[in-house]
Scaffold this motif. Structure first.
Motif: not given
Length: 262
Positions: A21-25, A120-130
């Motif tokens: 799981v990748a999470v944006s900083s 990465v099987q799941l990417f989580l971000s607060t940036d909709g474009n990313e």
């Protein structure tokens, strides 16, 4: 340029079995205007989520100390200013006791390729474009927002969109749909490790449109992937906001890219 640093303070997960799981900083740490401001590295909206992921890992290892199917968290940074302070980001992560296995520092142009290389099987971000870019390349993604700041840290709550399961978005790619199915199966195996009560992982299904038939179809589809749900709600056209406020999921998943605001 891409740089990946292993966190030697954390026991590394099995590369063949772990769920990466990748999470944006930007979701993990707050952003301030002053480079010297400690608030730049304060608690972001993803803190309860990371703590909940750790809770699931801890309980899985309690059930079976040899368990290899665990969440493997990667912190990915595309912000050039934060990349210049990489050592500080890593030290703050350790300060907060966050179980991050690796730190990936990537340019905005290369971050999706970095996700693919890290499996990465799941990417989580607060940036909709990313999140959208990652989804278009076949990486299952979800958009985080301020709602998750009030989510419980002792239980990971994952919500599935039943409408997208039975009627996949024509804009989603076959790769992203396959990624969603694979993640569902992995999540199902994790959930099977716990009983009905006191589980650190809760799976919820919400179908916004259609009647009981639509909800039943979505349930059957998830079960065919090896995933049983704890709760299911058929809204039959009613607004989704109230049920989201009540259930407080950490993130919402469809067969590609999803946001709690949808």
């Amino acid at each position: 340029m891409v740089s990946t640093v292993q966190n030697t303070d954390v026991k590394q997960k099995d590369a063949d079995r772990a769920v990466v799981v990748a999470v944006s900083s930007g979701a993990v740490f707050g952003s301030g205007a002053d480079d010297d401001d400690e608030d730049v590295y304060g608690e972001g909206v993803a803190f309860p989520l990371l703590q909940a992921l750790q809770r699931v890992n801890g309980r899985l290892l309690e059930e079976n100390p040899a368990e290899l199917l665990l969440f493997d968290v990667v912190l990915i940074t595309t912000d050039s200013r934060q990349q210049q302070q990489s050592s500080r980001i890593m030290s703050r992560t350790r300060h907060y006791g966050l179980e991050v296995s690796r730190f990936c520092f990537s340019s905005e142009e290369d971050f999706v390729e970095s996700l693919l290389k890290l499996n990465v099987q799941l990417f989580l971000s607060t940036d909709g474009n990313e999140a959208l870019q990652a989804s278009q390349k076949g990486v299952l993604s979800a958009l985080l927002d301020q709602q998750i700041a009030s989510c419980p840290s002792e239980q990971l709550r994952v919500m599935f969109c039943g409408d997208a399961i039975i009627r996949p978005d024509t804009g989603s790619t076959p790769a992203s749909r396959q990624a969603a199915q694979t993640f569902s199966a992995q999540l199902g195996k994790m959930r099977q490790s716990f009983g009905m009560c006191d589980s650190p992982l809760s799976i919820v299904l919400v179908t916004s449109h259609g009647g009981r038939e639509s909800c039943s179809a979505a349930l059957l589809t998830l079960r065919s992937r090896g995933l049983s749900v704890d709760e299911a709600y058929c809204l039959a056209g009613a607004p989704r906001g109230p049920i989201l406020s009540l259930l407080r999921p950490h993130f919402l998943l469809s067969d590609g890219f999803s946001s709690l605001e949808e």
